[in-house]
Design a protein around this motif. Structure first.
Motif, mmCIF file in Angstrom:
data_model
loop_
_atom_site.group_PDB
_atom_site.id
_atom_site.type_symbol
_atom_site.label_atom_id
_atom_site.label_comp_id
_atom_site.label_asym_id
_atom_site.label_seq_id
_atom_site.Cartn_x
_atom_site.Cartn_y
_atom_site.Cartn_z
ATOM 1 N N ILE A 166 0.891 -1.148 0.000
ATOM 2 C CA ILE A 166 0.000 0.000 0.000
ATOM 3 C C ILE A 166 0.936 1.207 0.000
ATOM 4 N N THR A 167 0.797 2.072 -0.994
ATOM 5 C CA THR A 167 1.774 3.150 -1.131
ATOM 6 C C THR A 167 1.327 4.457 -0.493
ATOM 7 N N THR A 168 0.112 4.898 -0.797
ATOM 8 C CA THR A 168 -0.343 6.188 -0.293
ATOM 9 C C THR A 168 -1.868 6.234 -0.283
ATOM 10 N N VAL A 169 -2.416 7.273 0.309
ATOM 11 C CA VAL A 169 -3.873 7.433 0.332
ATOM 12 C C VAL A 169 -4.359 7.931 -1.019
ATOM 13 N N PHE A 170 -5.649 7.688 -1.279
ATOM 14 C CA PHE A 170 -6.275 8.145 -2.515
ATOM 15 C C PHE A 170 -7.633 8.740 -2.145
ATOM 16 N N GLY A 171 -7.711 10.039 -2.124
ATOM 17 C CA GLY A 171 -8.961 10.700 -1.775
ATOM 18 C C GLY A 171 -9.162 10.801 -0.275
ATOM 19 N N VAL A 172 -10.416 11.081 0.128
ATOM 20 C CA VAL A 172 -10.715 11.314 1.541
ATOM 21 C C VAL A 172 -11.620 10.243 2.151
ATOM 22 N N LYS A 173 -12.014 9.238 1.358
ATOM 23 C CA LYS A 173 -12.971 8.238 1.844
ATOM 24 C C LYS A 173 -12.325 6.907 2.223
ATOM 25 N N GLY A 174 -11.006 6.907 2.431
ATOM 26 C CA GLY A 174 -10.342 5.694 2.907
ATOM 27 C C GLY A 174 -9.689 4.848 1.830
ATOM 28 N N TRP A 175 -9.759 5.254 0.582
ATOM 29 C CA TRP A 175 -9.125 4.492 -0.493
ATOM 30 C C TRP A 175 -7.605 4.656 -0.430
ATOM 31 N N VAL A 176 -6.896 3.626 -0.905
ATOM 32 C CA VAL A 176 -5.433 3.640 -0.935
ATOM 33 C C VAL A 176 -4.938 3.208 -2.305
ATOM 34 N N LYS A 177 -3.732 3.676 -2.664
ATOM 35 C CA LYS A 177 -3.081 3.238 -3.895
ATOM 36 C C LYS A 177 -2.297 1.962 -3.600
ATOM 37 N N ILE A 178 -2.327 1.050 -4.565
ATOM 38 C CA ILE A 178 -1.698 -0.262 -4.411
ATOM 39 C C ILE A 178 -0.597 -0.437 -5.452
ATOM 40 N N HIS A 179 0.569 -0.865 -5.001
ATOM 41 C CA HIS A 179 1.628 -1.302 -5.914
ATOM 42 C C HIS A 179 1.607 -2.827 -5.893
ATOM 43 N N SER A 180 1.282 -3.431 -7.021
ATOM 44 C CA SER A 180 1.178 -4.886 -7.111
ATOM 45 C C SER A 180 2.436 -5.479 -7.724
ATOM 46 N N GLU A 181 2.896 -6.581 -7.155
ATOM 47 C CA GLU A 181 4.020 -7.320 -7.710
ATOM 48 C C GLU A 181 3.551 -8.598 -8.399
ATOM 49 N N THR A 182 2.248 -8.699 -8.646
ATOM 50 C CA THR A 182 1.732 -9.848 -9.378
ATOM 51 C C THR A 182 1.619 -9.470 -10.853
ATOM 52 N N GLU A 183 1.535 -10.476 -11.687
ATOM 53 C CA GLU A 183 1.387 -10.228 -13.108
ATOM 54 C C GLU A 183 0.296 -11.111 -13.658
ATOM 55 N N PRO A 184 -0.761 -10.580 -14.218
ATOM 56 C CA PRO A 184 -1.016 -9.150 -14.324
ATOM 57 C C PRO A 184 -1.274 -8.540 -12.949
ATOM 58 N N MET A 185 -1.119 -7.220 -12.869
ATOM 59 C CA MET A 185 -1.161 -6.555 -11.562
ATOM 60 C C MET A 185 -2.487 -6.738 -10.844
ATOM 61 N N GLU A 186 -3.592 -6.915 -11.565
ATOM 62 C CA GLU A 186 -4.907 -7.092 -10.939
ATOM 63 C C GLU A 186 -5.023 -8.412 -10.174
ATOM 64 N N ASN A 187 -4.121 -9.346 -10.426
ATOM 65 C CA ASN A 187 -4.165 -10.639 -9.729
ATOM 66 C C ASN A 187 -4.020 -10.497 -8.217
ATOM 67 N N ILE A 188 -3.487 -9.380 -7.758
ATOM 68 C CA ILE A 188 -3.344 -9.168 -6.311
ATOM 69 C C ILE A 188 -4.705 -9.242 -5.624
ATOM 70 N N PHE A 189 -5.769 -8.898 -6.343
ATOM 71 C CA PHE A 189 -7.106 -8.904 -5.760
ATOM 72 C C PHE A 189 -7.753 -10.293 -5.769
ATOM 73 N N SER A 190 -7.103 -11.276 -6.344
ATOM 74 C CA SER A 190 -7.648 -12.636 -6.323
ATOM 75 C C SER A 190 -7.302 -13.357 -5.016
ATOM 76 N N TYR A 191 -6.474 -12.735 -4.191
ATOM 77 C CA TYR A 191 -6.097 -13.321 -2.907
ATOM 78 C C TYR A 191 -6.892 -12.688 -1.773
ATOM 79 N N SER A 192 -7.341 -13.522 -0.857
ATOM 80 C CA SER A 192 -8.052 -13.016 0.306
ATOM 81 C C SER A 192 -7.912 -14.026 1.437
#
Length: 186
Positions: A21-47
């Motif tokens: 998690i790199t930094t905040v995004f906006g004022v509603k609690g969102w954050v910017k994500i740096h993913s090391e998965t390829e493709p980068m969206e694969n980071i969201f397949s883990y929970s």
């Protein structure tokens, strides 16, 4: 290698680093994500994600996510304002190793290669070059960063292209080594 790379892991740990998690995004609690998965969206397949905070490791769930520019943003459950989001900045995102997909024979996650001894068999001479400290993504091909250790030929750091069949001749995870065809003087 594989189409899904991952970051670092500690030997014996069940967690594999997959982003930050790199930094905040906006004022509603969102954050910017740096993913090391390829493709980068694969980071969201883990929970769940396991966040490595200064107060320890804690599991979190992603409530929402979306692409933003060339990166990703996410809303973590229970994080609903900028101040709470700020507490998560610069925190490593890890997942349980068992969640990662099984790979085909001859494919490896980066964490599996890190820490392996690198042995060169160059022009009939066998020498230990060191251990894989990390991997680099260069666009053309991945690169093994090999650091000399107490048992190696010298203490040089070497960058060896990860090209199986050309420079990488074999990988033996059980033996903990990678065999390469690489000039030790280079």
């Amino acid at each position: 290698m594989t189409d899904q790379k991952t970051g670092n892991t500690k030997q014996g740990s069940n967690l594999v680093d997959v982003g930050r998690i790199t930094t905040v995004f906006g004022v509603k609690g969102w954050v910017k994500i740096h993913s090391e998965t390829e493709p980068m969206e694969n980071i969201f397949s883990y929970s769940p994600w396991w966040l490595k905070t200064r107060h320890g490791v804690k599991p979190v769930e992603v409530e929402e996510y979306r692409p933003h520019g060339k990166g990703l943003v996410a809303l973590i459950k229970g994080v609903d304002d900028r101040d709470k989001a700020q507490e998560l900045c610069q925190v490593t995102i890890s997942v349980e190793r068992g969640q990662m997909a099984e790979l085909e024979a001859g494919e490896y996650y980066w964490y599996q290669l890190e820490g392996l001894a690198v042995i060169t068999e160059f022009e009939g001479q066998v020498s230990r070059l060191g251990v894989v400290s990390r991997l680099l993504e260069t666009g053309a091909n991945d690169v093994l960063v090999v650091k000399g250790d107490a048992d190696s030929l010298d203490d040089k750091e070497r960058l060896i292209p990860y090209i199986p069949g050309q420079f990488v001749t074999s990988i033996d995870l059980e033996a903990g080594e990678i065999r390469v065809d690489w000039d030790p003087d280079f």
